[in-house]
Design a protein around this motif. Structure first.
Motif, mmCIF file in Angstrom:
data_model
loop_
_atom_site.group_PDB
_atom_site.id
_atom_site.type_symbol
_atom_site.label_atom_id
_atom_site.label_comp_id
_atom_site.label_asym_id
_atom_site.label_seq_id
_atom_site.Cartn_x
_atom_site.Cartn_y
_atom_site.Cartn_z
ATOM 1 N N GLU A 151 39.267 67.143 9.472
ATOM 2 C CA GLU A 151 40.719 67.215 9.279
ATOM 3 C C GLU A 151 41.382 68.082 10.343
ATOM 4 O O GLU A 151 42.517 67.814 10.761
ATOM 5 N N ASN A 152 40.685 69.128 10.779
ATOM 6 C CA ASN A 152 41.215 69.990 11.839
ATOM 7 C C ASN A 152 41.024 69.354 13.217
ATOM 8 O O ASN A 152 41.925 69.382 14.062
ATOM 9 N N TYR A 153 39.844 68.789 13.415
ATOM 10 C CA TYR A 153 39.498 68.238 14.727
ATOM 11 C C TYR A 153 40.479 67.154 15.166
ATOM 12 O O TYR A 153 40.871 67.095 16.334
ATOM 13 N N ILE A 154 40.887 66.293 14.245
ATOM 14 C CA ILE A 154 41.767 65.186 14.636
ATOM 15 C C ILE A 154 43.166 65.666 15.005
ATOM 16 O O ILE A 154 43.945 64.906 15.595
ATOM 17 N N LYS A 155 43.481 66.920 14.695
ATOM 18 C CA LYS A 155 44.790 67.472 15.060
ATOM 19 C C LYS A 155 44.782 68.105 16.452
ATOM 20 O O LYS A 155 45.846 68.430 16.982
ATOM 21 N N TRP A 156 43.602 68.294 17.023
ATOM 22 C CA TRP A 156 43.530 68.854 18.374
ATOM 23 C C TRP A 156 44.169 67.872 19.349
ATOM 24 O O TRP A 156 43.913 66.658 19.290
ATOM 25 N N GLU A 157 44.972 68.395 20.251
ATOM 26 C CA GLU A 157 45.678 67.534 21.197
ATOM 27 C C GLU A 157 45.519 68.031 22.627
ATOM 28 O O GLU A 157 45.284 69.212 22.874
ATOM 29 N N ARG A 158 45.660 67.090 23.527
ATOM 30 C CA ARG A 158 45.703 67.382 24.958
ATOM 31 C C ARG A 158 46.741 66.443 25.563
ATOM 32 O O ARG A 158 46.577 65.225 25.531
ATOM 33 N N GLY A 159 47.834 67.004 26.049
ATOM 34 C CA GLY A 159 48.890 66.176 26.620
ATOM 35 C C GLY A 159 49.559 65.275 25.601
ATOM 36 O O GLY A 159 49.849 64.107 25.885
ATOM 37 N N TRP A 166 37.877 58.946 22.237
ATOM 38 C CA TRP A 166 37.833 57.677 21.505
ATOM 39 C C TRP A 166 39.076 57.528 20.631
ATOM 40 O O TRP A 166 39.694 56.464 20.575
ATOM 41 N N LEU A 167 39.478 58.610 19.986
ATOM 42 C CA LEU A 167 40.730 58.562 19.230
ATOM 43 C C LEU A 167 41.914 58.343 20.170
ATOM 44 O O LEU A 167 42.864 57.621 19.839
ATOM 45 N N ARG A 168 41.845 58.948 21.348
ATOM 46 C CA ARG A 168 42.931 58.804 22.321
ATOM 47 C C ARG A 168 43.098 57.344 22.743
ATOM 48 O O ARG A 168 44.220 56.848 22.881
ATOM 49 N N VAL A 169 41.987 56.643 22.947
ATOM 50 C CA VAL A 169 42.051 55.220 23.299
ATOM 51 C C VAL A 169 42.805 54.444 22.222
ATOM 52 O O VAL A 169 43.678 53.618 22.519
ATOM 53 N N HIS A 170 42.472 54.719 20.974
ATOM 54 C CA HIS A 170 43.128 54.002 19.874
ATOM 55 C C HIS A 170 44.634 54.265 19.849
ATOM 56 O O HIS A 170 45.436 53.330 19.690
ATOM 57 N N LEU A 178 44.996 56.989 9.833
ATOM 58 C CA LEU A 178 45.410 56.910 8.436
ATOM 59 C C LEU A 178 44.902 58.094 7.627
ATOM 60 O O LEU A 178 45.666 58.744 6.923
ATOM 61 N N LYS A 179 43.605 58.355 7.722
ATOM 62 C CA LYS A 179 43.044 59.495 6.993
ATOM 63 C C LYS A 179 41.591 59.697 7.407
ATOM 64 O O LYS A 179 40.971 58.821 8.028
ATOM 65 N N VAL A 180 41.059 60.841 7.039
ATOM 66 C CA VAL A 180 39.652 61.143 7.273
ATOM 67 C C VAL A 180 38.812 60.545 6.149
ATOM 68 O O VAL A 180 39.182 60.617 4.973
ATOM 69 N N ALA A 181 37.709 59.931 6.527
ATOM 70 C CA ALA A 181 36.717 59.448 5.560
ATOM 71 C C ALA A 181 35.586 60.475 5.538
ATOM 72 O O ALA A 181 34.659 60.412 6.346
ATOM 73 N N ASN A 182 35.680 61.443 4.638
ATOM 74 C CA ASN A 182 34.753 62.573 4.666
ATOM 75 C C ASN A 182 33.325 62.201 4.306
ATOM 76 O O ASN A 182 32.386 62.899 4.701
#
Length: 240
Positions: A151-159, A166-170, A178-182
């Motif tokens: 949940e924290n990691y997906i909030k990290w940003e660069r530019g 991989w998330l950046r490509v999407h 949508l949400k984290v699948a823990n």
């Protein structure tokens, strides 16, 4: 770059298997739903397995399958495992494409092939009359930060874009987190097997950081069991 479907040539199963040998840590192949259903998906849904070719070389594969999803975030599968279970056991009337894996040969990483795979998934969805593509995404660099909650990691940003490539490509291609699948995948096994899979020795019961895992693995020597719970990230692409 040429795109082929497994339905066009069943001999391409061997190519798919070879491409999948390279990127995954051994323990992921021990997931019970992967062991039970992964190869069956090729047979049941060959038209949803895409291979990418440059010249005479197959350089990537995109695995997907149709699934029913009512569009509510709360009703998404719990993750990769449940998605495969639904796809193979109780698929009802599919209305959505579920991307299950995108694999690229090492020497072609960083050359934009991942974007091509997503674009072809979206095109495939449209061809099948679907308006949505959903994927339980395994962020590329999360294994370098196994103690950070997803949940924290997906909030990290660069530019102003996600830190994770991989998330950046999407996101660049119009995807939406949508949400984290823990509990996307759950892998359990005897301690000796975990030592074989990881090349590590576990001298006491504890949580261990292991190579290529997104979370630590919990080792219980008294019960002789190790349990790894893999988090993924549900991403949605609208397809038109």
């Amino acid at each position: 770059m040429l795109v082929e479907k497994l339905s066009d040539n069943q001999n391409l199963i061997n190519v798919i298997n070879q491409l999948h040998e390279e990127p995954w840590p051994a323990f992921l192949n021990e997931d019970k739903y992967v062991k039970k259903y992964w190869r069956q998906i090729y047979k049941k849904y060959p038209e949803y397995q895409l291979l990418f070719k440059i010249g005479d070389e197959y350089i990537g594969v995109g695995n997907s399958a149709p699934i029913y999803w009512n569009g509510n975030i709360d009703d998404l599968p719990s993750g990769f495992d449940e998605a495969i279970k639904i796809i193979m056991e109780n698929n009802g009337h599919p209305n959505t494409l579920c991307g299950l894996a995108a694999v690229i040969s090492k020497k072609y990483l960083g050359k934009g092939i991942s974007s091509k795979i997503i674009q072809n998934f979206k095109q495939l969805a449209v061809e099948q009359g679907f308006h949505s593509l959903i994927l339980p995404v395994r962020p590329t660099l999360k294994s370098q930060y196994p103690t950070i909650p997803m949940e924290n990691y997906i909030k990290w940003e660069r530019g102003n874009l996600p830190f994770d490539p991989w998330l950046r490509v999407h996101i660049k291609l119009g995807g939406k987190i949508l949400k984290v699948a823990n509990q996307s995948m759950i892998i359990t096994g005897p301690v000796a097997e975990w030592q074989d899979w990881t090349g590590m020795y576990f001298g006491e019961s504890n949580k261990y950081i292991i190579p290529d895992a997104l979370n630590p693995v919990n080792i219980d020597l008294e019960k002789n069991i190790g349990e790894y719970i893999e988090p993924n990230v549900w991403v949605l692409h609208k397809c038109e």
